[in-house]
Design an enzyme around this catalytic site. Structure first.
Site, PDB file in Angstrom:
ATOM      1  N   TRP A 162       0.823  -1.213   0.000  1.00 32.15           N
ATOM      2  CA  TRP A 162       0.000   0.000   0.000  1.00 32.15           C
ATOM      3  C   TRP A 162       0.855   1.261   0.000  1.00 32.15           C
ATOM      4  CZ3 TRP A 162      -4.443  -0.662  -1.884  1.00 32.15           C
ATOM      5  CH2 TRP A 162      -5.111  -1.878  -1.700  1.00 32.15           C
ATOM      6  N   ASP A 234      -1.254   6.589   6.397  1.00 33.90           N
ATOM      7  CA  ASP A 234      -2.388   5.736   6.044  1.00 33.90           C
ATOM      8  C   ASP A 234      -2.540   4.740   7.191  1.00 33.90           C
ATOM      9  OD1 ASP A 234      -4.112   3.800   5.101  1.00 33.90           O
ATOM     10  OD2 ASP A 234      -3.020   3.411   3.242  1.00 33.90           O
ATOM     11  N   LYS A 258     -11.831  -2.030   7.999  1.00 32.31           N
ATOM     12  CA  LYS A 258     -10.985  -2.949   8.759  1.00 32.31           C
ATOM     13  C   LYS A 258     -11.446  -3.025  10.215  1.00 32.31           C
ATOM     14  CE  LYS A 258      -8.082  -2.733   5.171  1.00 32.31           C
ATOM     15  NZ  LYS A 258      -7.809  -3.837   4.232  1.00 32.31           N
TER      16      LYS A 258
END
Length: 423
Positions: A162, A234, A258
């Site tokens: 990511w 992030d 999540k």
């Protein structure tokens, strides 16, 4: 949920399988007057449709232990609360999915969600909280568009897939530089901050605080050397899993799916002095100023997702806050990592111990040919979504806030039994 035999009889011929309603308190539901449904046929005969038997068992015995990386498991009590409110939210006569996002009912929902999140993370007043759409991936472009010009330098620490994707997206909008990458070592480490060669004029330093795929988590955070620069994180896969000093960051962003809600909501926490500098080419939906001025209501937001996040925030506060939640997460992770480390190599976790994620635990089998069987047999025991990401293979157990300790206990017991059979 077990199926029941139930049908609709129309005229003397047609049978249509019924949809079984869910209910917390009712085991049988009969649609009688005034709830009888009349269907008019060409012969103008009215026929009553009734759910003759729709017994529903609601409870943990009907649910699996879901180790998915996202969308991930939600707290059971939150799901039941949403279920009870689904048809008629607090006597409003509407579901949250039906109400106007500008009406007083939804305003009370989004305002409480923000208030509770501020309390959980102790967010300073000089930060704005935005409930957006597009996933964390959209923020990969929004950040450079809002915070720098096309020739400005920015730094990226890449500890997994990511972080790498965020860097590649930024290449379209500014002059990013990877100052450290763990790719050559298959993303198993976090760098020493002392040795980082940051760009002296970098507008920001970007990290992915927890790499969902590779299971690498920052336990501390680097300091930006440029006095005018900011740290951006992030935090999608460890958001609200532990306390965070928000004041260390210029921007924190996270996809909700999540730890704090369903997919469709992206939360951005941004220092207010960073808002209002978007480039002219910035699409209106990526301009932080637009969303800040309109309190996340510039267009129709993901209303039901925000409502669900609000229920989760309330639940986390009821548990005692993020310090309590972190201790629960540490206990779960310790149990699972110990099982891996004590298996004498039968199970292996590639991540350096000091930066192992509390949220996402990747592991492999010494005998890789057994991995498919492991996943299949675990599913039979109601432990699902243990297959590793397609890019790395193996297994991965995501043990977010909503995963109960009992779920990890069951997984560890299964792992030990599996090893005994195949060692």
């Amino acid at each position: 949920m077990a199926a029941t035999t139930s049908s609709f009889l129309i005229g003397n011929q047609t049978q249509i399988p019924s949809l079984k309603p869910r209910s917390i308190s009712q085991s049988f539901i009969h649609l009688t007057k005034p709830n009888t449904i009349n269907l008019t046929t060409r012969r103008t005969k009215s026929v009553s449709i009734r759910c003759a038997s729709a017994s529903t068992a609601v409870g943990s015995e009907q649910r699996v232990f879901n180790f998915a990386a996202g969308p991930a498991a939600l707290p059971e009590n939150v799901l039941l609360k949403a279920q009870s409110d689904l048809y008629n939210w607090r006597g409003s006569g509407m579901s949250v999915m039906e109400m106007s996002h500008r009406g007083k009912e939804f305003l009370s929902i989004i305002q409480k969600a923000e208030s509770d999140l501020r309390q959980l993370l102790e967010i300073p007043s000089e930060y704005s909280v935005l409930f957006l759409q597009g996933g964390a991936t959209t923020q990969f472009a929004a950040l450079p568009l809002n915070l720098c010009k096309s020739d400005d330098s920015v730094d990226y620490i890449v500890t997994g897939s990511w972080g790498d994707k965020a860097f590649k997206e930024a290449q379209k909008y500014c002059n990013p530089k990877v100052i450290w990458s763990g790719k050559s070592e298959k993303y198993t480490k976090v760098p020493s901050f002392d040795g980082l060669e940051q760009s002296p004029h970098a507008k920001y330093l970007h990290i992915c605080a927890n790499e969902t795929i590779h299971g690498v988590e920052f336990k501390d955070y680097p300091v930006v050397k440029n006095p005018d620069g900011i740290l951006i994180a992030d935090m999608s896969s460890n958001f609200c899993s532990k306390p965070v000093d928000v004041s260390k960051f210029g921007v924190i962003y996270a996809g909700a799916q999540k730890n704090v809600g369903p997919s469709g909501v992206t939360i951005v926490i941004i220092r207010k002095d960073l808002i209002g500098n978007a480039r002219d080419i910035t699409p209106v939906m990526l301009d932080y100023k637009i969303h800040d001025e309109n309190s996340s209501l510039y267009n129709t937001p993901p209303c039901f997702g925000i409502y669900m996040c609000g229920l989760v925030f309330d639940d986390l506060l009821e548990q005692g806050g993020l310090k309590v939640v972190e201790k629960k997460n540490q206990r779960k992770a310790e149990l699972l990592y110990n099982a891996i480390d004590e298996s004498r190599g039968f199970f292996r976790c590639p991540v350096e111990k000091s930066v192992r994620s509390l949220m996402n635990v990747p592991f492999t089998l010494e005998k890789s040919e057994l991995e498919a069987e492991f996943i299949k047999e675990a599913a039979k025991e109601k432990m699902v979504q243990l297959k590793g990401h397609r890019s790395v293979g193996g297994m991965r157990a995501s043990i977010y806030n909503a995963m109960p300790f009992a779920g990890v206990e069951k997984l560890v017991a299964f792992m030990k039994d599996f090893q005994a059979k195949h060692a």
